[in-house]
Design a protein around this motif. Sequence first.
Motif, short mmCIF file in Angstrom:
data_model
loop_
_atom_site.label_atom_id
_atom_site.label_comp_id
_atom_site.label_asym_id
_atom_site.label_seq_id
_atom_site.Cartn_x
_atom_site.Cartn_y
_atom_site.Cartn_z
N LEU A 85 18.79 -48.56 -47.69
CA LEU A 85 18.14 -47.60 -46.79
C LEU A 85 19.13 -47.08 -45.75
N SER A 86 20.04 -47.94 -45.31
CA SER A 86 20.99 -47.47 -44.31
C SER A 86 21.98 -46.48 -44.93
N ARG A 87 22.38 -46.72 -46.20
CA ARG A 87 23.27 -45.77 -46.89
C ARG A 87 22.54 -44.42 -47.08
N LEU A 88 21.24 -44.53 -47.42
CA LEU A 88 20.45 -43.32 -47.62
C LEU A 88 20.33 -42.54 -46.30
N GLN A 89 20.08 -43.30 -45.22
CA GLN A 89 19.94 -42.66 -43.90
C GLN A 89 21.19 -41.87 -43.53
N GLU A 90 22.33 -42.46 -43.83
CA GLU A 90 23.61 -41.82 -43.49
C GLU A 90 23.77 -40.51 -44.28
N ARG A 91 23.27 -40.48 -45.53
CA ARG A 91 23.38 -39.26 -46.36
C ARG A 91 22.34 -38.21 -45.97
N PHE A 92 21.12 -38.68 -45.72
CA PHE A 92 20.00 -37.76 -45.54
C PHE A 92 19.82 -37.30 -44.09
N HIS A 148 18.16 -37.81 -40.09
CA HIS A 148 16.98 -38.38 -39.43
C HIS A 148 15.78 -37.43 -39.38
N ARG A 149 15.72 -36.48 -40.29
CA ARG A 149 14.61 -35.52 -40.24
C ARG A 149 13.25 -36.19 -40.45
N LEU A 150 13.24 -37.36 -41.10
CA LEU A 150 11.97 -38.08 -41.31
C LEU A 150 11.93 -39.37 -40.49
N GLY A 151 12.81 -39.46 -39.51
CA GLY A 151 12.89 -40.70 -38.72
C GLY A 151 13.63 -41.76 -39.52
N ILE A 152 13.36 -43.04 -39.17
CA ILE A 152 14.06 -44.15 -39.84
C ILE A 152 13.40 -44.45 -41.18
N PHE A 153 14.19 -44.64 -42.23
CA PHE A 153 13.64 -45.11 -43.50
C PHE A 153 13.29 -46.59 -43.35
N THR A 154 12.07 -46.97 -43.77
CA THR A 154 11.62 -48.34 -43.52
C THR A 154 11.43 -49.18 -44.78
N LYS A 155 11.13 -48.52 -45.91
CA LYS A 155 10.86 -49.30 -47.13
C LYS A 155 11.31 -48.51 -48.35
N CYS A 156 11.46 -49.24 -49.44
CA CYS A 156 11.85 -48.58 -50.69
C CYS A 156 11.19 -49.32 -51.85
N GLY A 157 10.58 -48.59 -52.77
CA GLY A 157 9.93 -49.20 -53.94
C GLY A 157 10.95 -49.44 -55.06
N ALA A 158 10.44 -49.66 -56.27
CA ALA A 158 11.34 -49.93 -57.42
C ALA A 158 12.30 -48.76 -57.61
N ARG A 159 13.58 -49.08 -57.87
CA ARG A 159 14.58 -48.01 -58.02
C ARG A 159 14.95 -47.85 -59.48
N GLY A 160 15.26 -46.63 -59.85
CA GLY A 160 15.71 -46.38 -61.23
C GLY A 160 16.89 -45.41 -61.20
N THR A 161 17.70 -45.40 -62.27
CA THR A 161 18.81 -44.42 -62.32
C THR A 161 18.74 -43.62 -63.61
N TYR A 162 19.15 -42.36 -63.53
CA TYR A 162 19.18 -41.47 -64.69
C TYR A 162 20.52 -40.74 -64.71
N PRO A 163 21.32 -40.92 -65.78
CA PRO A 163 22.55 -40.14 -65.89
C PRO A 163 22.20 -38.66 -66.05
N LEU A 164 22.96 -37.77 -65.40
CA LEU A 164 22.56 -36.37 -65.39
C LEU A 164 23.49 -35.48 -66.22
N SER A 165 22.88 -34.65 -67.02
CA SER A 165 23.67 -33.68 -67.77
C SER A 165 22.78 -32.47 -68.06
N LEU A 166 23.43 -31.40 -68.44
CA LEU A 166 22.68 -30.23 -68.93
C LEU A 166 22.87 -30.24 -70.44
N SER A 167 21.78 -30.23 -71.17
CA SER A 167 21.89 -30.28 -72.62
C SER A 167 20.97 -29.20 -73.20
N VAL A 168 21.55 -28.30 -73.97
CA VAL A 168 20.76 -27.21 -74.54
C VAL A 168 20.96 -27.20 -76.06
#
Length: 414
Positions: A260-267, A269-289
Motif C-alpha cells: 500500500l505504501s508503494r501504491l501510495q507513492e505512485r498514485f 493522495h487524491r483518495l487519502g491514505i490507502f488502508t486495505k488491499c484484497g487478493a492480488r493478481g497479475t496479468y502480463p500485458l500485450s496487444l494481440s490481434v
Amino acid sequence: MRVTEVQEHYDIVLIGGGLVGASFACGLAHALAGQGVRILVTEAIESLQASPSFDARSTALSYGSRQIYDELGLWNELSTYATAIERIHVSDRGHFGAVRIDRDEMNVEALGYVVENRHLGLVLNGALEQAQEIDYLCPARISNLTPTAEGYTVQVLGQNDSVSTIHADLVVLADGGKSALSQSLGITSAVTRYEQSAIIANVAFADSHCGVAYERFTDSGPVAVLPLSTLAGDNRGALIWTVAAQEAAEIVALPEEEFLSRLQERFGHRLGIFTKCGARGTYPLSLSVAREQIRPGLVLLGNVAHSLHPVAGQGLNLALRDAQALSASLANAQQQRQPLGSMAVLQEYVRRQKSDQEATIDFSHYMTRLFSTNHPALVWARKFGLFSIDLIPVFKRGFARQAMGLAQRAIQRA
Ligand SMILES: Cc1cc2nc3c(=O)[nH]c(=O)nc-3n(C[C@H](O)[C@H](O)[C@H](O)COP(=O)(O)OP(=O)(O)OC[C@H]3O[C@@H](n4cnc5c(N)ncnc54)[C@H](O)[C@@H]3O)c2cc1C
C-alpha cells in the motif's frame, strides 16, 4: 437452457462462456428469437469463480455497453451491482496537466459503470441458463475442430470423460486469449509485448471516491482506481496498476503495508491514505490481434480475436460491439435464408466492425505507448495533449466519446 446431452447438429456452436461468449449468446438468443435456429454454447469450467473471465477483477463498462445490456434486458439486474462513474480524472505523475470529464458536460447519466466480474458472471450465466433458444453445456471442453464442406465437426469432451461429435454450420470461437483451438487451426496473431504486467486488487482508502475514476500515468505505466460500492463501511476501488514485467512478482508479493505504501507513492493522495488491499493478481500485458477473424463456417470473438492493454478499459467494451454487430449480421442472414457460415455473411460482419476495431485498438495502443515513457519529447507531447484535451472542447468531447464507447455506436447506427 442447461442441457446434459447434445444433438448431432447445431446451426451455431459457440465455444467459451466467458464474459464475451456469454454476452454474445444472450444477444444471439435475443436477435434470433423464434426463428428456429439451434444454438449450442459450451464452457469448459463449471465454477464461475474459477473461469478466467469471472475472477477478482472489475470491469469498467462504457456507457455504450450499458446501452447494449439494456437492449438485451440485462441492465436492470446488472445495475444493482454497478457503481456509476460520474467523473474521469486523467493525470500525469510529476507533471502538470489533467483531463477532467464530467457526466453533466457529456449530458449522460454516467460516463460508465464499474461492475465486479463475478457479478457480471452471475447475471450473464443466469440469463444463459434461462434462454430457451440455447442449449448450454457446462462443463464441456471442445477438444478438436475440423473444417468440413458444410461448416465444422466439433469434438466435445463432457462430464465423466464422455466424448461426442457435433456438426455445426457456424462455429463462434470465444475461448479467450490463450486459445489452443485457434492455434490448432493455424490462425496466427500479430503480438506486441508491452513488457508490462497489470496488478489488480480491490483496495480501500480513507476518502470517498465520489464517483470519480482516476487514471494516473507514471513513467512505469498507468495506475487506475475505479469506484466501487462501499463494503462494511470501507470506501473501495478497483485497482489496475501497470508495472514493468520484471517487477510484478516482487510487488505483488510485498506485505500488505509495504504494497500500500508503494501504491501510495505512485498514485498520490487524491483518495487519502490507502488502508486495505484484497487478493492480488497479475496479468502480463500485450496487444494481440488475430491475422484472420473469419473463415468459412468460423468467426473469432473477444480476446481470441483481439486482446488489448487494459489501460483504456476497452477490451470487453469493443468485444460487446463486435458481438452486437455479429448478432445483427446473423439475424439478417437468417431472414434472407443465407447460410449462416457463408463468407458473404461473415465478411459483412467484418466490414461493419473494421473501423471500430481499428480505432479502438489504436486508441488503447497509443495511450499505452504515450503514457508509459520518460522520453522528453513524449513527456512534452502528453503534457500538451492533456492540456489541450482539457482546454479545447472539441478534443475533449472526442476523447470522452471514444472512452465512453459512443463514437463507434454512432457509426454503427449510421
Ligand atoms: C487487468 C485487466 C483489466 C481489464 N479491465 C477492463 C475494463 O475495465 N473494461 C473492458 O472493457 N475490458 C477490460 N479488460 C478486458 C476484458 O477483461 C477482456 O476483454 C475479457 O475478459 C475477454 O473475455 P473473453 O470471454 O474473450 O475471454 P476469457 O475471459 O478468457 O474467457 C474464455 C472462456 O472460454 C472458456 N474456454 C477456453 N477454452 C475452451 C474450450 N476448449 N472449450 C470450451 N470452453 C473453453 C474458458 O473457460 C473461459 O471461460 C481487462 C483485462 C485485464 C487483464
